[in-house]
Structure formats: structure tokens, C-alpha cells
Write an enzyme that holds these catalytic residues in place. Structure first.
Site, PDB file in Angstrom:
ATOM      1  N   HIS A  71       0.882  -0.994   0.265  1.00 28.84           N
ATOM      2  CA  HIS A  71      -0.005  -0.297   0.608  1.00 28.84           C
ATOM      3  C   HIS A  71       0.861   1.252   0.189  1.00 28.84           C
ATOM      4  O   HIS A  71       2.181   1.962   0.696  1.00 28.84           O
ATOM      5  CB  HIS A  71      -0.986  -0.034   1.317  1.00 28.84           C
ATOM      6  N   GLU A 123       0.932   4.215   1.960  1.00 35.54           N
ATOM      7  CA  GLU A 123       1.711   4.586   3.257  1.00 35.54           C
ATOM      8  C   GLU A 123       2.162   3.330   3.487  1.00 35.54           C
ATOM      9  O   GLU A 123       3.090   3.887   3.934  1.00 35.54           O
ATOM     10  CB  GLU A 123       0.102   4.383   4.049  1.00 35.54           C
ATOM     11  N   CYS A 137      -6.283   2.106   5.527  1.00 34.48           N
ATOM     12  CA  CYS A 137      -6.604   0.615   6.200  1.00 34.48           C
ATOM     13  C   CYS A 137      -5.911   0.638   7.795  1.00 34.48           C
ATOM     14  O   CYS A 137      -5.031   0.964   7.629  1.00 34.48           O
ATOM     15  CB  CYS A 137      -6.197  -0.638   5.463  1.00 34.48           C
ATOM     16  N   CYS A 196      -2.475  -0.491   7.401  1.00 41.06           N
ATOM     17  CA  CYS A 196      -1.295   0.566   7.061  1.00 41.06           C
ATOM     18  C   CYS A 196      -1.343   1.864   8.385  1.00 41.06           C
ATOM     19  O   CYS A 196      -0.484   2.037   8.810  1.00 41.06           O
ATOM     20  CB  CYS A 196      -2.013   1.393   6.646  1.00 41.06           C
TER      21      CYS A 196
END
Length: 154
Positions: A68, A70, A97, A100
Site C-alpha cells: 500500500h 502508506e 486501512c 497501514c
């Protein structure tokens, strides 16, 4: 929103376009004191892992490889010896999410700004639950969260 928040969210939106993911493009930028860019990231495969069209189009296969935005932002800061303690994180595409969120908390990020085009983009029950968990964790540790939509950053 002040002009700097808008600028940084526009930058996160631009960084999201670097992703090769055909279904979802997410971008992140970490900002430190004095509005300095500390790190960037977008959703994609780890360095030197082939991001073939076949892997990217097969959702089940893609999820085995993708990092992801992040986390990529956090990893890129680590690779360069940059602390994200007290930084602000701007994320374009989806809210953070719960997976993360753990990384965001662990590296000491203090504010999270997220933006996306519409609220119905992430209607999926799994992601909705994940975002609720994220908000709960952020509330518990005192991370401030700000939502920006597409109209905020035009």
C-alpha cells in the site's frame, strides 16, 4: 483547508498516478516541519518484483504482492534514514486501512489527511470495517484525521 493542505493533497493525488494498478491508484506523501517533503509512496509491488499486466489484473495474485502507498511511504523514509515522528501524512485514493494504520502509529505520524473522489468508492464491507478500526486506533493514540474530497482540492 489552507493552501498547503491543498497543495500536499494534490501532490498525493499526482503520486497516485505513478501506480500501475489498473483498479486502484493510491498515493501518499509525508510532510515534516516547515512543510518539507520527507517521503512519498504509491501502491505497487516491491522493488525488482515484476509488475506484469497479468499479475496486476489478477486481483487475487496482485494482493499477494502489492504494498500500500502508506507503507511504501514509510519504507522509503526508512531507506533514506528519515524519521516520520510528528509528520503529517497525505493519502489520496482511499482512507488508511487498519494494516497501514499500525505502521502510521508505529513511526509516530501525528496527522493524517485523506482524500478521494466520492464516498461510494469504497462501499465494500471489508474496507468499511477496516476504516472503522483505523479511526478507532487513531482516536486511541491521538492521531488527528482530516477528510478532503475532490471539491476541496480543485
Amino acid at each position: 483547508m489552507d493552501k498547503w493542505n491543498i497543495r500536499f493533497m494534490k501532490l498525493a493525488r499526482e503520486i497516485s498516478t505513478w501506480s500501475k494498478d489498473p483498479s486502484r491508484r493510491i498515493g501518499a506523501v509525508a510532510i515534516g516541519e516547515n512543510r518539507r517533503i520527507l517521503s512519498t509512496g504509491y501502491n505497487g509491488f516491491p522493488s525488482d518484483i515484476e509488475d506484469s499486466v497479468e499479475r496486476l489484473r489478477d486481483r487475487e495474485e496482485k494482493y499477494k504482492y502489492v504494498i500500500h502507498a502508506e507503507k511504501n511511504c514509510i519504507y522509503n523514509a526508512c531507506l533514506n534514514g528519515i524519521s516520520l515522528q510528528g509528520a503529517s501524512l497525505y493519502v489520496w485514493g482511499l482512507p488508511v486501512c487498519s494494516e497501514c494504520a499500525k505502521g502510521v502509529i508505529q513511526v509516530g505520524i501525528s496527522k493524517v489527511y485523506y482524500g478521494h473522489v466520492t464516498d461510494d468508492e469504497y462501499d465494500d464491507a471489508y474496507w468499511t470495517k477496516s476504516f472503522r478500526i483505523t479511526q478507532s486506533m487513531f482516536d486511541e493514540v491521538g492521531i488527528e484525521v482530516f477528510h478532503m474530497n475532490d471539491n476541496d482540492i480543485r
